[in-house]
Design a protein around this motif. Structure first.
Motif: not given
Length: 166
Positions: A146, A151-153, A155-159, A162-163
């Motif tokens: 990703e 800031e995007q990743l 705040a709410q990492p889609p993968q 990444t979390t």
């Protein structure tokens, strides 16, 4: 000349039996055919530019005689003295204590601002990413999973990977 690289461990990237002046001078000789007093002055000026105290004395020293932070600054000077468009920095602060790490990151920001070079920073240190990155790419097993702004990743990492990194 257009792409330069700084590695994680400057002690292994620098040649142990050559002085700092000789190693920096090799860069100028190879890329510009520059030698002698003019090259030595450029080496001195770059050591001063990367905030190495007593630059004249340091030119005569060998890598093992410098601290880790100084060695990394020497590597940054050698990389930037050719005027690259891109600096690739692979874990450039991993082996440094927190204070020296902050100084090296400040220096990289200043060099980027002063020279206009882009910096591709390879790191697993999410604190460094948060501080330095305008955009980031998360990679897993050599594949980009990703991309986005910190800031995007953050705040709410889609993968899930990444979390896990965060």
């Amino acid at each position: 000349r257009r792409v330069a690289m700084v590695f994680q461990d400057p002690l292994t990237a620098l040649t142990p039996h050559m002085t700092i002046a000789a190693q920096m001078g090799e860069v100028l000789a190879h890329h510009y055919g520059e030698r002698g007093a003019a090259a030595l002055k450029k080496c001195h000026d770059w050591l001063a530019r990367v905030r190495i105290p007593e630059a004249q004395r340091r030119l005569k020293q060998y890598p093992h005689e410098l601290s880790g932070g100084m060695r990394q600054r020497v590597m940054l000077a050698m990389a930037m003295m050719t005027g690259p468009d891109l600096l690739i920095a692979d874990e450039p602060t991993t082996a440094l204590d927190a204070t020296v790490q902050a100084q090296v990151l400040d220096l990289m920001e200043a060099l980027q601002r002063d020279t206009g070079a882009a910096v591709a920073l390879i790191t697993h240190d999410m604190g460094v990413v948060a501080r330095m990155a305008a955009r980031l790419a998360v990679m897993r097993r050599g594949e980009v999973v990703e991309t986005g702004t910190p800031e995007q990743l953050f705040a709410q990492p889609p993968q899930p990977y990444t979390t896990m990194l965060l």
